[in-house]
Design a protein around this motif. Structure first.
Motif, short mmCIF file in Angstrom:
data_model
loop_
_atom_site.label_atom_id
_atom_site.label_comp_id
_atom_site.label_asym_id
_atom_site.label_seq_id
_atom_site.Cartn_x
_atom_site.Cartn_y
_atom_site.Cartn_z
N LYS A 10 0.86 -1.37 0.00
CA LYS A 10 -0.08 0.09 -0.10
C LYS A 10 0.81 1.21 0.08
O LYS A 10 0.41 2.29 0.56
CB LYS A 10 -1.00 0.06 1.31
CG LYS A 10 -1.89 -1.09 1.18
CD LYS A 10 -3.08 -1.31 2.33
CE LYS A 10 -2.45 -1.95 3.41
NZ LYS A 10 -3.23 -2.49 4.42
N GLU B 46 -3.91 -6.66 -6.10
CA GLU B 46 -4.36 -5.39 -5.24
C GLU B 46 -4.35 -4.05 -6.32
O GLU B 46 -5.23 -3.38 -6.29
CB GLU B 46 -3.41 -5.18 -4.20
CG GLU B 46 -3.87 -4.16 -3.27
CD GLU B 46 -2.98 -4.19 -1.82
OE1 GLU B 46 -3.63 -4.62 -1.08
OE2 GLU B 46 -1.78 -4.12 -1.90
N ASP C 73 -5.80 -7.53 9.20
CA ASP C 73 -7.12 -7.21 9.25
C ASP C 73 -8.42 -8.19 8.64
O ASP C 73 -9.36 -8.05 9.03
CB ASP C 73 -7.26 -5.81 8.52
CG ASP C 73 -6.64 -5.76 7.22
OD1 ASP C 73 -6.29 -6.67 6.69
OD2 ASP C 73 -6.66 -4.57 6.38
N GLU D 278 -2.93 -13.17 1.66
CA GLU D 278 -2.33 -12.13 0.98
C GLU D 278 -2.75 -12.34 -0.36
O GLU D 278 -1.68 -12.06 -1.43
CB GLU D 278 -0.78 -11.99 1.19
CG GLU D 278 -0.46 -11.71 2.63
CD GLU D 278 -0.73 -10.21 3.08
OE1 GLU D 278 -0.63 -9.34 1.99
OE2 GLU D 278 -1.03 -9.92 4.17
C1 GLC Z 1 -2.67 -5.07 1.77
C2 GLC Z 1 -1.83 -6.06 2.97
C3 GLC Z 1 -2.58 -7.04 3.62
C4 GLC Z 1 -3.89 -6.32 4.10
C5 GLC Z 1 -4.65 -5.54 2.81
C6 GLC Z 1 -6.01 -4.79 3.17
O1 GLC Z 1 -2.83 -5.85 0.86
O2 GLC Z 1 -0.76 -6.35 2.44
O3 GLC Z 1 -2.06 -7.41 4.54
O4 GLC Z 1 -4.73 -7.40 4.54
O5 GLC Z 1 -3.80 -4.53 2.28
O6 GLC Z 1 -5.92 -3.78 4.49
#
Ligand code: GLC
Length: 425
Positions: free
Chosen positions: A158, A269, A194, A240
């Motif tokens: 992130k 992501e 989370d 992940e």
């Molecule tokens: C990113 C982090 C992951 C987390 C996600 C949502 O992908 O690597 O650990 O769960 O963001 O916050």
């Protein structure tokens, strides 16, 4: 006023964000295969398969705990009372931004010590120094654990870049900072992701909850693995899944990846999460309008404004583009711009829904689909127009009537409550 445009080019841009059922099936199969490979510890898997050392809560967990929610630029500390059977009372809460006009705790020029001192002071605001508390820490970055409290940050995601945290045991950094600021009454005892926290918080009150997911700034999913390799005894694994990489990418995805802090990583992501959707949209419309990329900052909230505009002449779309890019679009162009925004957002929902189906196929096998509740947190799922509907439609497309057995449930206090549950366990 921009009025000249090339329709076939605009349609091509939209098509580059459109994924059909056959592609989704290929993605689901690859996702499922990566889970199996990951469980065997095969490095060909794009998943980290991180052990949480936790199964589901028994719902008898009770008491007062400090929860720390650290996973984005908003950090929160909470004093939470667990009352059993899904009942929870948030007694106190304090929030701070890690980035403002005056400081930046996530940049490479910041040290671990100053970041954790800042966080320890936030915790002090809710905990004080008189009473002893156990602290559960929702740390939402990929971490390798050897037990419930020992989590070492593998790599920032992130776009975080603070130095001296990667490779370190995060609760050791936190403990040292708490001691430095005179708060040794607070004992960090658990670290969870989370996704795990969201799953725990939902399972504390609802049956059949076995998947937890975040669709917000970042994206990731955890699930309860019953039988295989790494997950003996039965435990929740953090995939992940934001790092999944067997996808159909377009030129804008490649641009985002190349200019990110970590090229080649977190490919899924970068296609689906709130941190990147606004940028994807901006790159696509620069191309559509044949304008140079001036790094204008669009975010998820801007996409939400565009998708919510139901007015005849798309006034909100017109105004937003004017305010951000200093250009005026005619009505027809606003229609195209809205269609591009929709294609970016809907692709995200479809990819994530497909990943859920892949996990369910992995849990249930091919024959029969059981009831599942997927607990989801994050602004995309909670607030983005069309998002949840697009997820549900995709599930119907993939598994037909069985989609009725899969419940997508918003769990928006999971990061705090889940941390308290983990501390209680
Ligand atoms: C990113 C982090 C992951 C987390 C996600 C949502 O992908 O690597 O650990 O769960 O963001 O916050």
């Amino acid at each position: 006023m921009i009025t000249i445009y090339n329709e076939s080019k605009l349609q091509n841009i939209i098509d580059s964000f459109t994924i059909d059922k056959i592609e989704l099936e290929k993605i689901a199969a690859a996702f499922r295969r990566d889970i199996v490979l990951g469980l065997e510890g095969d490095s060909l898997s794009s998943f980290k398969m991180l052990q949480s050392y936790l199964a589901l809560p028994t719902r008898t967990e009770k008491g007062q705990f400090i929860a720390l929610d650290f996973g984005g630029t908003n950090v929160r500390a909470l004093l939470i009372e667990l009352l059993g059977d899904g009942k929870v009372n948030v007694i106190k809460k304090a929030t701070k931004q890690l980035v403002t006009a005056d400081y930046n705790y996530i940049s490479a020029s910041t040290t671990a010590e100053s970041l954790f001192d800042f966080i320890a002071n936030l915790i002090l605001e809710v905990a004080g120094t008189d009473k002893e508390y156990l602290l559960g820490h929702t740390f939402s970055f990929p971490s390798m654990q050897t037990d419930l409290n020992n989590a070492r940050l593998i790599t920032w995601t992130k776009e975080f870049a603070t130095t001296g945290v990667e490779g370190e045991v995060v609760n050791e950094l936190l403990k040292a900072a708490l001691e430095r600021c005179g708060a040794s009454n607070i004992k960090p005892v658990a670290v969870i992701n989370d996704t795990v926290a969201t799953l725990l918080a939902a399972a504390y009150k609802r049956d059949h909850t076995d998947i937890g997911s975040i669709c917000g700034t970042g994206h990731n999913t955890a699930y309860l693995e019953s039988y295989h390799g790494l997950a003996k005894p039965r435990m929740i694994l953090n995939l992940e899944s934001g790092n999944f990489d067997k996808l159909f990418t377009n030129p804008y995805d490649k641009m985002i990846d190349e200019r990110s802090e970590k090229p080649g990583e977190q490919r899924m992501e970068k296609m689906v999460s709130g941190k990147y959707l606004g940028v994807l949209f901006y790159l696509a419309i620069c191309d559509a309008l044949e304008l140079a990329d001036k790094a204008v900052d669009f975010d998820g909230a801007d996409l939400s404004v565009i998708l919510s505009d139901q007015s005849q002449n798309l006034k909100a779309v017109h105004q937003l583009i004017k305010a951000k890019m200093a250009i005026e679009l005619d009505e027809e162009m606003c229609v195209w711009i809205k269609a591009i925004a929709e294609s970016v957002v809907i692709r995200s929902a479809r990819l994530i829904a497909t990943s859920y189906i892949a996990i369910i196929w992995h849990i249930d096998g091919n024959e029969f689909i059981n009831e599942h509740t997927i607990a989801i947190d994050g602004s995309l799922f909670e607030k983005m127009p069309l998002y949840k509907e697009a997820m549900q439609k995709t599930m119907y497309e993939m598994i037909g009537e069985d989609a009725q057995k899969v419940h997508l449930m918003l769990e928006n206090s999971g990061s705090g409550v889940g941390a308290a549950i983990a501390a209680a366990i």
